[in-house]
Motif scaffolding. Sequence first.
Motif: not given
Length: 222
Positions: A145-150
């Motif tokens: 899981v890379q360069s994602c946001s929550t």
Amino acid sequence: MKPLMGALVFASLLLPIPSLQAAVYYIATTGNDTNPGTLALPWRNITRAATVLTAGDSVYIRSGSYSERVVPRNSGTAAAEILYSNYPAEAVTVDGSAVVLAGFQGLFHIGGKNHIRVSGIRVQDAGPDLQTPGFLVMACNFVTVQSCSTYNTRSSGIGVWNSENIIVEGCDISLACNDGGQECLSVAQSASVIVRNNVVRDGGPGTNGGEGSSCGDSGQVN
């Protein structure tokens, strides 16, 4: 017989070799799930891709908000991972405000799958159960899981449980554990996990949890 065998061998070399090229698909808010999933005729929902993609396939998601829960059906392989990614330079949000999740269900839920990469996707409003994270990697191997946001997840922004060879990097986790359980970034009962260059900020009230990050009951976490 020797000339005939030689001719057969030569002829076999001239036969077309089946293509091993993986498929690339596209999704857009203007698309339709009856389309072929091309750039010109994209699908409408990420769930459509989640049911279709097999080893080596990629899907690129155009900008916009997608109200759905994403659960990949298939695994990749060591030589051919499956990729879920935003279209370059475009902002993609998986919005759970209209999705009802039960305990230990992620809005983007990778369960029992291997060799999957998720890149450049934002998830928000995961709930309402106390144990509903944004991204959940459960019983998996070789998932990135890379360069994602929550944003605004009742439980963890990103949770990794009972998994091995996992990478979480370059992610931004905001308003996680919004009065739910666990930690903003949780790694538990897992091994060979790399967590690096992530930002955890603006956590929730923390009544039931809410620590910044935790790697509990895990081995070889870097």
